[in-house]
Design a protein around this motif. Structure first.
Motif, PDB file in Angstrom:
ATOM      1  N   LYS A  18      58.822  -9.445 -58.813  1.00 37.83           N
ATOM      2  CA  LYS A  18      58.634  -9.160 -60.235  1.00 37.83           C
ATOM      3  C   LYS A  18      58.009  -7.780 -60.446  1.00 37.83           C
ATOM      4  CE  LYS A  18      56.496 -13.101 -61.297  1.00 37.83           C
ATOM      5  NZ  LYS A  18      55.866 -14.167 -62.100  1.00 37.83           N
ATOM      6  N   GLU A  19      57.000  -7.475 -59.659  1.00 37.63           N
ATOM      7  CA  GLU A  19      56.325  -6.191 -59.829  1.00 37.63           C
ATOM      8  C   GLU A  19      57.234  -5.020 -59.464  1.00 37.63           C
ATOM      9  OE1 GLU A  19      53.476  -5.659 -61.304  1.00 37.63           O
ATOM     10  OE2 GLU A  19      53.310  -7.821 -61.652  1.00 37.63           O
ATOM     11  N   TYR A  61      67.781  -6.328 -64.345  1.00 37.64           N
ATOM     12  CA  TYR A  61      66.910  -7.466 -64.024  1.00 37.64           C
ATOM     13  C   TYR A  61      67.718  -8.610 -63.425  1.00 37.64           C
ATOM     14  CZ  TYR A  61      62.569  -5.630 -65.894  1.00 37.64           C
ATOM     15  OH  TYR A  61      61.424  -4.890 -66.070  1.00 37.64           O
ATOM     16  N   LEU A  62      68.870  -8.892 -64.008  1.00 36.10           N
ATOM     17  CA  LEU A  62      69.733  -9.955 -63.483  1.00 36.10           C
ATOM     18  C   LEU A  62      70.180  -9.626 -62.059  1.00 36.10           C
ATOM     19  CD1 LEU A  62      71.984 -10.578 -66.623  1.00 36.10           C
ATOM     20  CD2 LEU A  62      70.363 -12.227 -65.656  1.00 36.10           C
ATOM     21  N   LYS A  63      70.608  -8.400 -61.856  1.00 33.10           N
ATOM     22  CA  LYS A  63      71.129  -7.988 -60.552  1.00 33.10           C
ATOM     23  C   LYS A  63      70.049  -8.045 -59.482  1.00 33.10           C
ATOM     24  CE  LYS A  63      73.699  -4.250 -58.337  1.00 33.10           C
ATOM     25  NZ  LYS A  63      74.311  -2.913 -58.518  1.00 33.10           N
ATOM     26  N   TYR A  64      68.853  -7.635 -59.824  1.00 30.59           N
ATOM     27  CA  TYR A  64      67.764  -7.607 -58.844  1.00 30.59           C
ATOM     28  C   TYR A  64      67.248  -9.009 -58.543  1.00 30.59           C
ATOM     29  CZ  TYR A  64      63.473  -6.241 -56.493  1.00 30.59           C
ATOM     30  OH  TYR A  64      62.467  -6.093 -55.564  1.00 30.59           O
ATOM     31  N   LEU A  65      67.047  -9.806 -59.567  1.00 27.89           N
ATOM     32  CA  LEU A  65      66.433 -11.121 -59.379  1.00 27.89           C
ATOM     33  C   LEU A  65      67.432 -12.192 -58.958  1.00 27.89           C
ATOM     34  CD1 LEU A  65      64.094 -11.078 -62.505  1.00 27.89           C
ATOM     35  CD2 LEU A  65      63.390 -10.782 -60.109  1.00 27.89           C
ATOM     36  N   LEU A  66      68.713 -11.981 -59.270  1.00 31.10           N
ATOM     37  CA  LEU A  66      69.742 -12.975 -58.945  1.00 31.10           C
ATOM     38  C   LEU A  66      70.833 -12.308 -58.103  1.00 31.10           C
ATOM     39  CD1 LEU A  66      70.094 -14.519 -62.516  1.00 31.10           C
ATOM     40  CD2 LEU A  66      68.775 -15.480 -60.624  1.00 31.10           C
ATOM     41  N   HIS A 100      59.124  -6.383 -70.924  1.00 30.10           N
ATOM     42  CA  HIS A 100      60.061  -6.743 -69.863  1.00 30.10           C
ATOM     43  C   HIS A 100      59.683  -8.060 -69.182  1.00 30.10           C
ATOM     44  CE1 HIS A 100      61.711  -2.375 -69.285  1.00 30.10           C
ATOM     45  NE2 HIS A 100      61.640  -2.746 -70.558  1.00 30.10           N
ATOM     46  N   TYR A 101      58.425  -8.446 -69.304  1.00 31.14           N
ATOM     47  CA  TYR A 101      58.033  -9.757 -68.764  1.00 31.14           C
ATOM     48  C   TYR A 101      58.852 -10.868 -69.412  1.00 31.14           C
ATOM     49  CZ  TYR A 101      53.919  -7.859 -66.375  1.00 31.14           C
ATOM     50  OH  TYR A 101      53.098  -7.153 -65.534  1.00 31.14           O
TER      51      TYR A 101
END
Length: 224
Positions: free
Chosen positions: A149-150, A21-26, A129-130
């Motif tokens: 997000k999706e 999640y960190l890698k994808y969003l940041l 996960h949200y």
């Protein structure tokens, strides 16, 4: 704000899930994923994932020491057989492994003095996960668009991880270098391993006799 994130966790605490999640969003941040905390970089944002130590230990055994075919057949988990397969020797060895790779650091680090530290409990995020996204949003004060997000929520669904990584790579020593997801990363308990339902009272007693595990449980308000 530094563009580096330290991600620290003991083994089998959901760290790879959070890492993705960190890698994808940041994606403009450097994420340093580690099982032993770097005490020379206490001022850097540190994301910490923790889990009840008994379940981290049990989860480690399931991916490293026990072949699922020995206790899982025709979509049925034989809990009695599994308890027998987890010998006292395996349990004691894995306790030491857990302490070496993160457990001791949980005890030796004063998290109250750790700047920019944020703790995520496995039990809160494994089926939600949200919450991971909301915590990242809160920490970094960033809004994410719905499409991003999706996409990551779909990719990291436990059923997709199991199919595309856990079952595909077969053994835990095999893994995807981009996601850090291993073969057999997901056990047949689908992330909800519970030592109370698997281990006999005699084996739980071995865990309870370890003073360091007791200290971790007390420090992070878990129960036995």
């Amino acid at each position: 704000m530094s563009k580096k994130i330290n991600q620290f966790s003991p083994i089998r605490t959901g760290s790879t899930l959070v890492y993705n999640y960190l890698k994808y969003l940041l994606n403009d941040y450097q994420i340093c994923k580690q099982h032993n905390i770097d005490k020379n970089q206490m001022n850097i944002i540190t994301i910490i994932t923790i889990r009840h130590p008994y379940n981290s230990i049990l989860s480690t055994i399931l991916v490293n020491d026990i072949k699922k075919e020995e206790y899982f057949n025709d979509n049925y988990i034989n809990l009695d057989k599994l308890n027998l397969l987890i010998t006292d020797e395996i349990l004691i060895k894995t306790i030491e492994h857990y302490l070496k790779y993160g457990g001791n650091d949980l005890l030796s680090t004063n998290f109250k003095n750790l700047k920019n530290k944020f703790i995520l409990k496995y039990e809160d995020i494994v089926d939600n996960h949200y919450l991971i996204i909301e915590e990242i949003k809160k920490i970094f004060k960033i809004n994410f668009n719905i499409i991003d997000k999706e996409k990551i929520l779909e990719k990291m669904k436990i059923s997709n991880i199991k199919q595309n990584y856990s079952d595909k790579f077969k053994e835990f020593k095999n893994y995807d270098k981009n996601t850090h997801l291993h073969g057999q990363h997901i056990s047949e308990f689908l992330g909800n391993t519970n030592f109370k339902n698997i281990l006999s009272n005699e084996k739980i007693k071995i865990l309870k006799q370890n003073s360091k595990l007791n200290q971790i449980i007390n420090k992070f308000n878990y129960d036995v």
